[in-house]
Design an enzyme around this catalytic site. Structure first.
Site, PDB file in Angstrom:
ATOM      1  N   GLU A  95      -5.969  -0.497  -7.590  1.00 28.74           N
ATOM      2  CA  GLU A  95      -5.013   0.424  -8.219  1.00 28.74           C
ATOM      3  C   GLU A  95      -3.947  -0.450  -8.879  1.00 28.74           C
ATOM      4  O   GLU A  95      -3.286  -1.221  -8.184  1.00 28.74           O
ATOM      5  CB  GLU A  95      -4.325   1.311  -7.175  1.00 28.74           C
ATOM      6  N   HIS A 144      -2.897  -3.019  -6.047  1.00 27.80           N
ATOM      7  CA  HIS A 144      -3.293  -2.547  -4.720  1.00 27.80           C
ATOM      8  C   HIS A 144      -4.795  -2.755  -4.530  1.00 27.80           C
ATOM      9  O   HIS A 144      -5.610  -1.946  -4.980  1.00 27.80           O
ATOM     10  CB  HIS A 144      -2.901  -1.065  -4.562  1.00 27.80           C
ATOM     11  N   ASN A 184      -3.981   6.507  -1.118  1.00 27.57           N
ATOM     12  CA  ASN A 184      -3.459   7.002   0.155  1.00 27.57           C
ATOM     13  C   ASN A 184      -2.931   8.431   0.077  1.00 27.57           C
ATOM     14  O   ASN A 184      -2.901   9.142   1.074  1.00 27.57           O
ATOM     15  CB  ASN A 184      -2.371   6.063   0.675  1.00 27.57           C
ATOM     16  N   SER A 210       0.819  -1.208   0.000  1.00 29.28           N
ATOM     17  CA  SER A 210       0.000   0.000   0.000  1.00 29.28           C
ATOM     18  C   SER A 210       0.853   1.257   0.000  1.00 29.28           C
ATOM     19  O   SER A 210       0.310   2.347  -0.112  1.00 29.28           O
ATOM     20  CB  SER A 210      -0.980   0.007   1.179  1.00 29.28           C
TER      21      SER A 210
HETATM   22  P1  NAD Z   1      -1.431  -9.311   7.689  1.00 32.07           P
HETATM   23  O1  NAD Z   1      -0.516  -9.012   8.826  1.00 32.07           O
HETATM   24  O2  NAD Z   1      -2.873  -9.588   7.965  1.00 32.07           O
HETATM   25  O3  NAD Z   1      -0.844 -10.555   6.857  1.00 32.07           O
HETATM   26  C1  NAD Z   1       0.493 -10.690   6.503  1.00 32.07           C
HETATM   27  C2  NAD Z   1       0.793 -12.168   6.345  1.00 32.07           C
HETATM   28  O4  NAD Z   1       2.103 -12.314   5.786  1.00 32.07           O
HETATM   29  C3  NAD Z   1       0.799 -12.964   7.667  1.00 32.07           C
HETATM   30  O5  NAD Z   1      -0.084 -14.057   7.557  1.00 32.07           O
HETATM   31  C4  NAD Z   1       2.245 -13.434   7.820  1.00 32.07           C
HETATM   32  O6  NAD Z   1       2.360 -14.726   8.402  1.00 32.07           O
HETATM   33  C5  NAD Z   1       2.712 -13.450   6.373  1.00 32.07           C
HETATM   34  N1  NAD Z   1       4.160 -13.329   6.215  1.00 32.07           N
HETATM   35  C6  NAD Z   1       5.002 -12.476   6.846  1.00 32.07           C
HETATM   36  N2  NAD Z   1       6.253 -12.645   6.399  1.00 32.07           N
HETATM   37  C7  NAD Z   1       6.199 -13.638   5.473  1.00 32.07           C
HETATM   38  C8  NAD Z   1       7.171 -14.284   4.656  1.00 32.07           C
HETATM   39  N3  NAD Z   1       8.449 -13.925   4.692  1.00 32.07           N
HETATM   40  N4  NAD Z   1       6.760 -15.278   3.818  1.00 32.07           N
HETATM   41  C9  NAD Z   1       5.454 -15.626   3.773  1.00 32.07           C
HETATM   42  N5  NAD Z   1       4.492 -15.056   4.511  1.00 32.07           N
HETATM   43  C10 NAD Z   1       4.859 -14.075   5.348  1.00 32.07           C
HETATM   44  O7  NAD Z   1      -1.271  -8.060   6.696  1.00 32.07           O
HETATM   45  P2  NAD Z   1      -2.328  -7.501   5.633  1.00 32.07           P
HETATM   46  O8  NAD Z   1      -3.157  -6.446   6.276  1.00 32.07           O
HETATM   47  O9  NAD Z   1      -2.965  -8.634   4.929  1.00 32.07           O
HETATM   48  O10 NAD Z   1      -1.349  -6.703   4.622  1.00 32.07           O
HETATM   49  C11 NAD Z   1      -0.582  -7.390   3.673  1.00 32.07           C
HETATM   50  C12 NAD Z   1      -0.099  -6.414   2.603  1.00 32.07           C
HETATM   51  O11 NAD Z   1      -1.227  -5.774   1.985  1.00 32.07           O
HETATM   52  C13 NAD Z   1       0.798  -5.284   3.106  1.00 32.07           C
HETATM   53  O12 NAD Z   1       1.773  -4.992   2.143  1.00 32.07           O
HETATM   54  C14 NAD Z   1      -0.181  -4.121   3.259  1.00 32.07           C
HETATM   55  O13 NAD Z   1       0.434  -2.866   3.181  1.00 32.07           O
HETATM   56  C15 NAD Z   1      -1.090  -4.362   2.067  1.00 32.07           C
HETATM   57  N6  NAD Z   1      -2.421  -3.776   2.165  1.00 32.07           N
HETATM   58  C16 NAD Z   1      -3.112  -3.818   3.343  1.00 32.07           C
HETATM   59  C17 NAD Z   1      -4.397  -3.266   3.418  1.00 32.07           C
HETATM   60  C18 NAD Z   1      -5.184  -3.313   4.692  1.00 32.07           C
HETATM   61  O14 NAD Z   1      -6.168  -2.576   4.819  1.00 32.07           O
HETATM   62  N7  NAD Z   1      -4.827  -4.160   5.653  1.00 32.07           N
HETATM   63  C19 NAD Z   1      -4.971  -2.677   2.277  1.00 32.07           C
HETATM   64  C20 NAD Z   1      -4.256  -2.676   1.075  1.00 32.07           C
HETATM   65  C21 NAD Z   1      -2.972  -3.223   1.027  1.00 32.07           C
END
Ligand code: NAD
Length: 283
Positions: free
Chosen positions: A152, A140, A190, A119
């Site tokens: 996006e 995104h 954002n 993000s």
């Molecule tokens: P989250 O913490 O819910 O999930 C992340 C997952 O990644 C976890 O299950 C973890 O075990 C896994 N992980 C960590 N390191 C790892 C590795 N080396 N190999 C494999 N798996 C690994 O996070 P999220 O909210 O799902 O966000 C994930 C991505 O999406 C981020 O880049 C975030 O910026 C982006 N994002 C989040 C949102 C939101 O609202 N949460 C919206 C858009 C984009």
């Protein structure tokens, strides 16, 4: 390019949602996480959402079964050697993402496109660690993925037209609307949203109005479905601060300086809904 197999990396909030919509759209999906508990939780949350969709008669029982059949959890990143597209959704950390993209570049066939759901991190920098930077792109998705229509599609400076076209087509097949965005801090979503939230926090910090009144102005006056401070609590105040810092550093412009009150709430551990307290308190 004929896409059959997709691998989603990271089975958290976003990764499980992305895997679900890809499987619902008919693709064979591998959902990978290095943490097996996270993987189990990710699959369980998809099952729950599909069951609810059947109950609400939004999908049939058969469609649910077929979707789950197309979805395979794995704790082996080596399975990436059989996929056409990878969508990465691990934690928002550049070092972790760079390590994963280096590995994926070694494992996947030459034609495989590597997408990231970051993000805020520069996709150009992630692409640069691979030997196929022209096949690296941002996808995104918005949270919650099965509900929100927007993706996006972000071009790194190296991304070629073919990669962009494949991903724009894929987004359509996932029943989402894509917008074409270039790789600059905050992308569009954002960059527009976070300064508004930050400014709302400034109005509270400077005593212009109360938390509730700021939200009421934006809801009733601007027709926003949710006030900016309520939204900030939902997103997580730590995430809001992090993104403001990305904008501030990326543009070097003082208009993006994070409000000191936002910084103080984060120091206190008041992250919003997820921690029970932010601008509002939660049970
Ligand atoms: P989250 O913490 O819910 O999930 C992340 C997952 O990644 C976890 O299950 C973890 O075990 C896994 N992980 C960590 N390191 C790892 C590795 N080396 N190999 C494999 N798996 C690994 O996070 P999220 O909210 O799902 O966000 C994930 C991505 O999406 C981020 O880049 C975030 O910026 C982006 N994002 C989040 C949102 C939101 O609202 N949460 C919206 C858009 C984009």
């Amino acid at each position: 390019m004929d896409i059959k197999n997709i691998m989603v990396i990271g089975a958290g909030q976003m990764g499980s949602g992305i895997a679900q919509v890809c499987a619902q759209a008919g693709y064979q999906v591998l959902l990978y996480d290095k943490n097996t508990t996270a993987l189990e939780n990710g699959i369980a949350s998809i099952q729950k959402l599909l069951t609810r969709a059947v109950e609400k008669e939004r999908i049939t029982k058969e469609a649910k079964v077929a979707t789950l059949d197309r979805l395979q959890p794995t704790d082996r990143i080596q399975d990436a050697e059989q996929v056409d597209i990878v969508i990465e959704a691990v934690i928002e950390n550049m070092a972790v993402k760079k390590e994963i993209f280096t590995k994926l570049d070694e494992l996947t066939p030459d034609h495989t496109i590597l997408a990231t759901n970051t993000s805020s991190l520069p996709i150009t920098e992630i692409a640069a660690v691979t030997k196929r930077p022209e096949k690296v792109i941002g996808m995104h998705f918005m949270n919650p993925v099965p509900v929100m229509k927007l993706v996006e599609v972000i071009r790194a400076i190296q991304t070629n037209d073919e990669t962009y076209d494949v991903i724009a087509q894929l987004t359509k097949k996932l029943n989402k609307t894509s917008v074409h965005v270039n790789d600059f801090p905050g992308f569009v979503a954002n960059r527009v949203l976070m300064p508004m939230i930050n400014e709302a926090i400034y109005t509270v910090y400077e005593g212009v109005a109360s938390v509730e009144d700021v939200d009421t102005v934006m809801k009733l006056g601007m027709n926003h479905p949710m006030g900016p401070l309520t939204l900030a609590d939902f997103i997580g105040l730590d995430t809001c601060l992090y993104i403001m810092e990305v904008l501030y550093e990326g543009f070097g412009d003082s208009k993006y300086r994070p409000c000191p009150l936002l910084r103080q709430y984060v120091q206190a551990g008041w992250y919003g809904k997820k921690s029970g307290r932010g601008f509002y308190t939660y049970e």
